[in-house]
Design a protein around this motif. Structure first.
Motif, short mmCIF file in Angstrom:
data_model
loop_
_atom_site.label_atom_id
_atom_site.label_comp_id
_atom_site.label_asym_id
_atom_site.label_seq_id
_atom_site.Cartn_x
_atom_site.Cartn_y
_atom_site.Cartn_z
N ARG A 76 91.09 22.28 -60.49
CA ARG A 76 91.66 23.36 -61.30
C ARG A 76 91.05 24.70 -60.93
NH1 ARG A 76 90.51 23.73 -67.53
NH2 ARG A 76 88.47 23.77 -66.56
N ARG A 97 98.49 24.16 -62.83
CA ARG A 97 97.16 24.38 -63.39
C ARG A 97 97.15 24.09 -64.88
NH1 ARG A 97 94.63 30.20 -63.68
NH2 ARG A 97 96.56 30.36 -64.86
N THR A 108 94.90 21.37 -66.73
CA THR A 108 94.02 21.66 -67.86
C THR A 108 94.24 20.65 -68.99
OG1 THR A 108 94.00 24.01 -67.34
CG2 THR A 108 93.45 23.39 -69.60
#
Lengths: 132, 132
Positions: free
Chosen positions: A101, B101, B105
Motif C-alpha cells: 500500500r 489502494r 487499506t
DNA sequence: AAGAAAGTTTACGTAAACGTCAAGTGGTTA
DNA sequence: TAACCACTTGACGTTTACGTAAACTTTCTT
C-alpha cells in the motif's frame, strides 16, 4: 444460520467468473462446495472465500499464496497447535500488504505529478494558439 | 546529462533479475538498450523504465498494461496530438490505482481484525495453561 | 596464446491460470 | 417422450512470463 445454497451458475453471475474457474478453485482446494448428487452447491463459507480469492488476485497474489491466507479466515477448522504458525503467516502477509500500500501511494503521487506535467503542456498549447 | 551506461550483468545485480528477463523485456519493447557491437548497454532511461516495470508487476499489472503505462513517463517521445489521449489513459490508470489502494487499506483492516482474534485465542490458551 | 568470463542468438521447456471442446447425466417443460 | 436446459468430468489447448540448454563471439586475465 442462514443456510442459503447457490448453484454454480448463480455464483458465476454474481462474481463474474466462469464455471471452469470455480471448478479449478475447487481442484486447488480453495473452495469446497458440498454435493447434491453430482451438482455442486456453494455455501456462505464458499462465497466468503471466493470474495477473498478475487480480492487477493487483484493485488497480484498467486492462488497458492491465497490458499495459505484463506486459512486465517476459518480458524474454526484449525488445530490449536497450528495457530501459532497461522499467526506467523498472517503477520508476514500483513507486512507485505502494508508495504504494498505504501508503495502504491508513492506510485500514485508519481503518476499525479506526470499528469500535472501533461496538463501544463496542454494548457500552454491552448494559450499559444489563442495568442495567434 | 550523466550518460552512465550499464551492462546486462550490472543491471541484473542491481535489480535482481536475470539476463533472460531483460532480453525478454526488450523483445516486448519495454526496454530499448543501445548496442555496442553485439552487446546491450542500458541507459538511465532504461533503468527508470525497469523500476516502473518491476513496481507494476508487484501490483499485479501485466507486462502489456505496464507497456502502456510506461509511455506516460516519456512524454518527450510523444506527438502533441496524442497528448490528450495520453492524458485520458493516465487518468483512467490513476483512478484504478487509487481504487486499488482503498481496497487494499480495507483488506489490511480485515486482516488486522483476524490477527487480533488469533492473538486472543492464543492468550486465552496461555492463561488457561497457567491456571492448572 | 589459452582459457575463463561475460555476452549473444536460437529454440525448446515450464508453471500458473484458466479456455475450450467432447461426451455424458439429470431434471423439466412443451 | 423429445428436446432443452444446467451441470458434470475428462482432456487437451492457450497465454503470460520467463527458465534452460546449446552453440557461438567478444573481452579479460594469466
Amino acid at each position: 444460520m442462514t443456510d442459503t445454497l447457490y448453484t454454480i451458475g448463480q455464483m458465476c453471475d454474481e462474481f463474474e467468473v466462469t464455471p471452469r474457474t470455480l471448478r479449478f478453485y475447487e481442484a486447488k482446494e480453495l473452495l469446497s462446495p458440498i454435493r447434491e448428487g453430482q451438482k455442486r452447491l456453494f455455501t456462505k463459507r464458499d462465497r466468503a472465500r471466493l470474495k477473498l480469492i478475487l480480492r487477493g488476485k487483484r493485488f497480484g497474489f498467486s492462488l497458492e499464496e491465497i490458499r495459505q491466507l484463506l486459512n486465517l479466515y476459518h480458524i474454526g477448522d484449525q488445530q490449536v497447535t497450528q495457530l501459532a504458525r497461522t499467526h506467523e503467516v498472517a503477520q508476514k502477509h500483513l507486512g507485505a500488504m502494508i508495504a504494498k500500500r505504501d508503495e502504491l501511494t508513492l506510485a500514485i503521487s508519481d503518476l499525479q505529478d506526470q499528469l500535472k506535467w501533461v496538463e501544463d503542456v496542454l494548457a500552454n498549447r491552448q494559450s499559444k494558439a489563442a495568442a495567434e
